[in-house]
Scaffold this active site. Structure first.
Site, PDB file in Angstrom:
ATOM      1  CG  ASP A   1     103.313  53.938 -10.600  1.00  0.00           C
ATOM      2  OD1 ASP A   1     104.228  55.050 -10.531  1.00  0.00           O
ATOM      3  OD2 ASP A   1     102.676  53.330  -9.655  1.00  0.00           O
TER       4      ASP A   1
ATOM      5  CG  PHE B   1     110.051  55.022 -10.960  1.00  0.00           C
ATOM      6  CD1 PHE B   1     110.530  56.545 -10.908  1.00  0.00           C
ATOM      7  CD2 PHE B   1     109.840  54.436 -10.184  1.00  0.00           C
ATOM      8  CE1 PHE B   1     111.947  56.963  -9.760  1.00  0.00           C
ATOM      9  CE2 PHE B   1     110.928  54.398  -9.106  1.00  0.00           C
ATOM     10  CZ  PHE B   1     112.037  55.943  -8.654  1.00  0.00           C
ATOM     11  CG  ASP B   2     108.366  49.922 -11.597  1.00  0.00           C
ATOM     12  OD1 ASP B   2     108.616  50.451  -9.647  1.00  0.00           O
ATOM     13  OD2 ASP B   2     107.356  49.096 -10.935  1.00  0.00           O
TER      14      ASP B   2
ATOM     15  CB  SER C   1     113.258  65.773  23.852  1.00  0.00           C
ATOM     16  OG  SER C   1     111.432  65.544  24.033  1.00  0.00           O
ATOM     17  CG  LEU C   2     110.127  69.885  20.859  1.00  0.00           C
ATOM     18  CD1 LEU C   2     108.855  69.947  19.192  1.00  0.00           C
ATOM     19  CD2 LEU C   2     110.913  70.999  20.575  1.00  0.00           C
TER      20      LEU C   2
ATOM     21  CD  GLU D   1     107.666  72.788  11.901  1.00  0.00           C
ATOM     22  OE1 GLU D   1     107.823  71.498  11.790  1.00  0.00           O
ATOM     23  OE2 GLU D   1     108.847  73.738  11.649  1.00  0.00           O
TER      24      GLU D   1
ATOM     25  CE  LYS E   1     105.353  66.280  19.829  1.00  0.00           C
ATOM     26  NZ  LYS E   1     105.573  65.023  19.998  1.00  0.00           N
TER      27      LYS E   1
ATOM     28  CG  ASP F   1     102.515  59.241  17.900  1.00  0.00           C
ATOM     29  OD1 ASP F   1     103.502  59.307  17.638  1.00  0.00           O
ATOM     30  OD2 ASP F   1     101.611  59.068  17.594  1.00  0.00           O
TER      31      ASP F   1
ATOM     32  NE  ARG G   1     115.683  62.787  20.857  1.00  0.00           N
ATOM     33  CZ  ARG G   1     115.316  62.304  22.926  1.00  0.00           C
ATOM     34  NH1 ARG G   1     115.434  61.310  23.084  1.00  0.00           N
ATOM     35  NH2 ARG G   1     115.581  63.496  23.483  1.00  0.00           N
TER      36      ARG G   1
ATOM     37  CD  GLU H   1     108.786  61.979  14.901  1.00  0.00           C
ATOM     38  OE1 GLU H   1     109.989  62.974  14.794  1.00  0.00           O
ATOM     39  OE2 GLU H   1     107.875  61.580  15.605  1.00  0.00           O
TER      40      GLU H   1
ATOM     41  CE1 TYR I   1     111.618  67.502  13.865  1.00  0.00           C
ATOM     42  CE2 TYR I   1     110.040  66.707  12.518  1.00  0.00           C
ATOM     43  CZ  TYR I   1     110.970  65.840  13.422  1.00  0.00           C
ATOM     44  OH  TYR I   1     111.267  64.992  14.756  1.00  0.00           O
TER      45      TYR I   1
ATOM     46  CE  LYS J   1     110.435  72.577  14.925  1.00  0.00           C
ATOM     47  NZ  LYS J   1     110.532  72.528  13.783  1.00  0.00           N
TER      48      LYS J   1
ATOM     49  CE  LYS K   1     102.084  63.969  23.526  1.00  0.00           C
ATOM     50  NZ  LYS K   1     102.552  63.008  23.088  1.00  0.00           N
TER      51      LYS K   1
ATOM     52  CB  CYS L   1      81.422  27.782  13.678  1.00  0.00           C
ATOM     53  SG  CYS L   1      81.163  29.197  12.593  1.00  0.00           S
TER      54      CYS L   1
ATOM     55  CB  CYS M   1      78.342  25.507  10.401  1.00  0.00           C
ATOM     56  SG  CYS M   1      80.578  25.831  10.865  1.00  0.00           S
TER      57      CYS M   1
ATOM     58  CB  CYS N   1      84.608  27.946  12.423  1.00  0.00           C
ATOM     59  SG  CYS N   1      84.340  27.119  11.780  1.00  0.00           S
TER      60      CYS N   1
ATOM     61  CB  CYS O   1      82.330  26.778   7.775  1.00  0.00           C
ATOM     62  SG  CYS O   1      81.255  28.494   8.485  1.00  0.00           S
TER      63      CYS O   1
HETATM   64  S1  IVH Z   1     111.330  69.759  15.898  1.00  0.00           S
HETATM   65  C1  IVH Z   1     115.159  70.378  19.420  1.00  0.00           C
HETATM   66  N1  IVH Z   1     109.223  69.583  14.725  1.00  0.00           N
HETATM   67  O1  IVH Z   1     108.609  65.610  18.110  1.00  0.00           O
HETATM   68  C2  IVH Z   1     113.724  70.510  18.376  1.00  0.00           C
HETATM   69  N2  IVH Z   1     110.174  68.065  16.383  1.00  0.00           N
HETATM   70  O2  IVH Z   1     108.181  65.484  21.302  1.00  0.00           O
HETATM   71  C3  IVH Z   1     113.355  69.310  17.104  1.00  0.00           C
HETATM   72  N3  IVH Z   1     108.080  66.278  16.411  1.00  0.00           N
HETATM   73  O3  IVH Z   1     111.986  65.174  19.607  1.00  0.00           O
HETATM   74  C4  IVH Z   1     112.516  69.047  16.880  1.00  0.00           C
HETATM   75  N4  IVH Z   1     107.028  66.688  14.777  1.00  0.00           N
HETATM   76  O4  IVH Z   1     110.702  63.793  17.608  1.00  0.00           O
HETATM   77  C5  IVH Z   1     110.029  69.078  15.563  1.00  0.00           C
HETATM   78  N5  IVH Z   1     107.341  69.266  13.341  1.00  0.00           N
HETATM   79  C6  IVH Z   1     108.040  68.642  14.755  1.00  0.00           C
HETATM   80  C7  IVH Z   1     108.038  67.386  14.755  1.00  0.00           C
HETATM   81  C8  IVH Z   1     108.910  67.227  16.165  1.00  0.00           C
HETATM   82  C9  IVH Z   1     107.559  65.398  15.543  1.00  0.00           C
HETATM   83  C10 IVH Z   1     109.197  64.809  17.110  1.00  0.00           C
HETATM   84  C11 IVH Z   1     110.467  65.261  17.465  1.00  0.00           C
HETATM   85  C12 IVH Z   1     110.429  65.781  18.907  1.00  0.00           C
HETATM   86  C13 IVH Z   1     109.272  65.293  19.802  1.00  0.00           C
HETATM   87  C14 IVH Z   1     108.951  65.949  20.999  1.00  0.00           C
END
Ligand code: IVH
Length: 684
Positions: free
Chosen positions: A32, A35-36, A88-89, A120, A122, A124, A143, A180, A232, A298, A322, A416, A419, A434, A440
């Site tokens: 590190d 690198f720095d 979205s999905l 894959e 998902k 968060d 988004r 993400e 992704y 997918k 989910k 407390c 004490c 406290c 204390c």
């Molecule tokens: S694919 C058109 N792959 O989950 C679809 N999404 O609830 C493109 N997310 O909007 C998304 N991990 O923000 C994809 N491996 C993954 C993901 C992923 C998290 C999120 C993404 C999406 C949301 C849907």
């Protein structure tokens, strides 16, 4: 092009490669510090180049790895229309529905063959879309509403796993990639620990924190949060070569350009395989260093994506399963009130142990009186405890139906527990504390532990048990007393609990005295942090040390001046004023000063003057401790080696130098230099 220009381009390439090795491949090849140092060197070369070429276009600098620290503050984010709608999905908690989804896709494609599905994680976090032109990151968008997003490019550039310039030459001239942004647990915990130390409310969970972090107006703040990103989904047009690849192959390709792609993926043709991937991660997710909330499935063959199309909201070629948050019911055993080193009280519920998310859980924080009130907890209640994507178990409610007849509502303590001093709750604060700062016992013990801790004075082996012993036996009363301890005071001491056999032997005592002695070299900012002034965490201590340079400047400062220091708000300023208006604290500082602790900053001298040279250090010196001399060599780009060999250029000889080292140096023709000669090498 000038030599300087070429050097900048070369160094950028090298740094980008190290960045990729470290963050994407998880396989760093330099330390590190090295690198720095390279980054600092690039920074100074770029400054020099800017000076020499004031007409140079800004874009020459904007893709440089030096930009990761964050640039100018934004006033507002520009709204930009997405080139392709950000869908979205569809998602479900039911495996049956995943089966239906797969079946429907297979039927509607009617290919008479099993399809390949990529599973894959998902992530968060927050979805982002990145645009690259000619291998450079030109725009990053949130988004937003799926049609229009915010331009957050400056913030995104601070994320080290996102390449600003791509490797290779087989990427499309223009393309978009989506992914993400996440807040890894370690970074999130570190960030929250700092917030707490500074008296601020911690952030609720990594997802909200990631989302807030990419929308900060000051990119320098985003840079501090050590976010991460997985990409992704690649979007390209008219690119026959890429369009002939599968989704999985395209991501592998993106990896070679420098992108951090999903860490765990599986190609599955059978529903059983999809199911086992889901089952595996439902349990394993708690061992990841970041939050996931499900699995994304997918279709691997992207040529079929268009044939399946999408609904208004989500594609028909992908879906998400989910995970359910794990929730269990358990019986409350007791509520315990912990007193922190700054006096803050934290109520904690102890309950009958339960297995949750792969670990046994038997306690959870209740945070403060308001939360206990809101949950309406009574004695012996049955609590619902949940562990979702988040790391920390949470009490989310009470099963009132199981409440015992005559159960008593939990009354928050008024004094407390350590004490007995009446607790205080300031209007603006959720927590009680406290106020018995100086007497204390738990606060005192906590402060000593903090003072000796790694990030402060780093006094190895002076842990809680030993401090408690020393305090109980009146061998120490304040921090300065640590520096009067002698080996004979320490031999034989240990745990109060004699049966634990943690007593210090002779060697342990020598080591501890040495660690105490070494702590005198700890820089001012860490001494200041070690004092344990309320709300002065590591970051604030650094800012104060940098601004005031020494403790006297800080002591003599006033409220207004303090609040003008970067990041110091009213609350921190008032706490500092209060601390230094206390006579006991001022005399403690005098005592610590007389023991030789550092109460002023040392301007470190950084240069390249020793570049390419290796040194061995031997003996004792007038102007440096041995450690300080080694650091000076490194700060000036030299290398420190431990033994004399043909690789060594200089042996810096102090008083009482080892005769063996001298003989070997003479034999190998290694130059032997004095401290003065060394000084003239770095000072020119
Ligand atoms: S694919 C058109 N792959 O989950 C679809 N999404 O609830 C493109 N997310 O909007 C998304 N991990 O923000 C994809 N491996 C993954 C993901 C992923 C998290 C999120 C993404 C999406 C949301 C849907």
């Amino acid at each position: 092009m000038s030599q300087l220009y070429n050097k900048i381009i070369e160094l950028r390439k090298e740094i980008n490669q190290h960045n990729y090795n470290y963050y994407v491949l998880d396989n760093p090849t330099i330390s590190d510090t090295e690198f720095d140092f390279k980054l600092k060197e690039l920074e100074s070369l770029e400054t020099e180049y800017k000076k020499e070429n004031p007409e140079m276009d800004d874009s020459f600098f904007s893709y440089s790895p030096t930009q990761r620290v964050g640039g100018e503050t934004n006033k507002a984010f520009k709204q930009v229309e997405h080139k392709y709608k950000m869908l979205s999905l569809a998602n479900t908690y039911s495996i049956e529905e995943i089966k239906d989804f797969v079946k429907r896709a297979e039927e509607s494609l009617d290919l008479n063959q099993e399809l390949e599905w990529v599973c894959e994680l998902k992530y968060d976090g927050v979805a982002i879309s990145l645009n690259y032109k000619n291998g450079k990151l030109v725009q990053a968008l949130t988004r937003g509403n799926g049609i229009v997003g915010d331009d957050i490019t400056d913030n995104i550039k601070t994320i080290r796993t996102i390449p600003l310039e791509l490797f290779g030459n087989d990427y499309p001239d223009e393309f978009e990639i989506r992914g993400e942004v996440i807040f890894p647990h370690k970074a999130f915990e570190e960030f929250n620990a700092q917030k707490i130390a500074q008296g601020e409310e911690p952030l609720a969970n990594p997802r909200n924190a990631a989302s807030g972090s990419i929308k900060l107006l000051n990119p320098k703040e985003t840079a501090k949060r050590k976010l991460d990103c997985f990409l992704y989904f690649l979007l390209t047009e008219n690119n026959p070569e890429l369009n002939s690849l599968t989704h999985y192959q395209r991501l592998q390709k993106a990896k070679t350009w420098g992108f951090n792609i999903p860490s765990f993926m599986a190609i599955c043709s059978k529903m059983e395989d999809i199911e086992s991937f889901i089952d595996y991660w439902d349990k394993e997710r708690f061992n990841l260093g970041f939050d996931i909330d499900g699995i994304v499935i997918k279709l691997n063959n992207i040529q079929l994506w268009d044939r399946l199309g999408s609904t208004a909201k989500s594609p028909r070629w992908a879906t998400a399963y989910k995970f359910k948050a794990q929730r269990k019911e358990t019986k409350l055993l007791s509520i315990e009130y912990q007193v922190g080193r700054t006096g803050i009280i934290t109520p904690v519920a102890n309950f009958e142990p339960i297995l949750l998310g792969g670990t046994i859980v038997k306690r959870a924080s209740l945070h403060n009186a308001d939360i206990i009130e809101k949950l309406d907890i009574h004695t012996n209640d049955y609590l619902y405890v949940e562990k979702g994507g988040e790391i920390i178990p949470k009490i989310i409610g009470v099963n009132i139906e199981k409440r015992e007849l005559g159960a008593k509502k939990i009354e928050y303590i008024t004094n407390c527990p350590e004490c007995n001093t009446p607790l205080i709750r300031e209007d603006s604060e959720a927590g009680h504390y406290c106020p018995n700062y100086n007497h204390c016992p738990v606060q005192i013990l906590g402060r000593f532990e903090h003072f000796a801790s790694k990030k402060a004075m780093n006094i190895d082996t002076l842990g809680g048990e030993r401090i408690k012993y020393l305090l109980d036996h009146k061998l120490i009363n304040d921090f300065a007393d640590i520096y009067t301890l002698k080996e004979e005071d320490l031999i034989g001491i240990g745990s109060i609990d004699e049966s634990k056999k943690t007593t210090i032997q002779e060697k342990g005592a020598t080591n501890l005295i040495q660690a105490i002695e070494d702590s005198k070299n700890i820089p001012f900012e860490r001494v200041l942090y070690g004092l344990g002034i309320r709300y002065v965490g590591e970051v604030v201590a650094k800012k104060l040390a940098k601004h005031y340079k020494n403790i006297d400047g800080l002591i003599n400062s006033n409220f207004l001046e303090l609040t003008q220091v970067d990041e110091i708000g009213d609350k921190i300023a008032q706490s500092i004023i209060d601390y230094f208006s206390n006579q006991e604290n001022l005399s403690l500082i005098q005592k610590l000063k007389s023991k030789g602790l550092k109460f002023e900053i040392e301007e470190t001298f950084l240069s390249n003057s020793l570049e390419g040279l290796s040194f061995v250090v031997s003996g004792t010196f007038e102007g440096y401790s041995r450690e300080a001399l080694k650091k000076t060599i490194e700060d000036n780009s030299g290398k420190v080696l431990s033994g004399v060999s043909a690789k060594v250029d200089y042996l810096v000889a102090g008083d009482k130098m080892g005769p063996e080292k001298k003989r070997k140096a003479e034999k190998l023709g290694v130059k032997i230099i004095s401290e003065q000669e060394f000084n003239s090498m770095i000072n020119g």
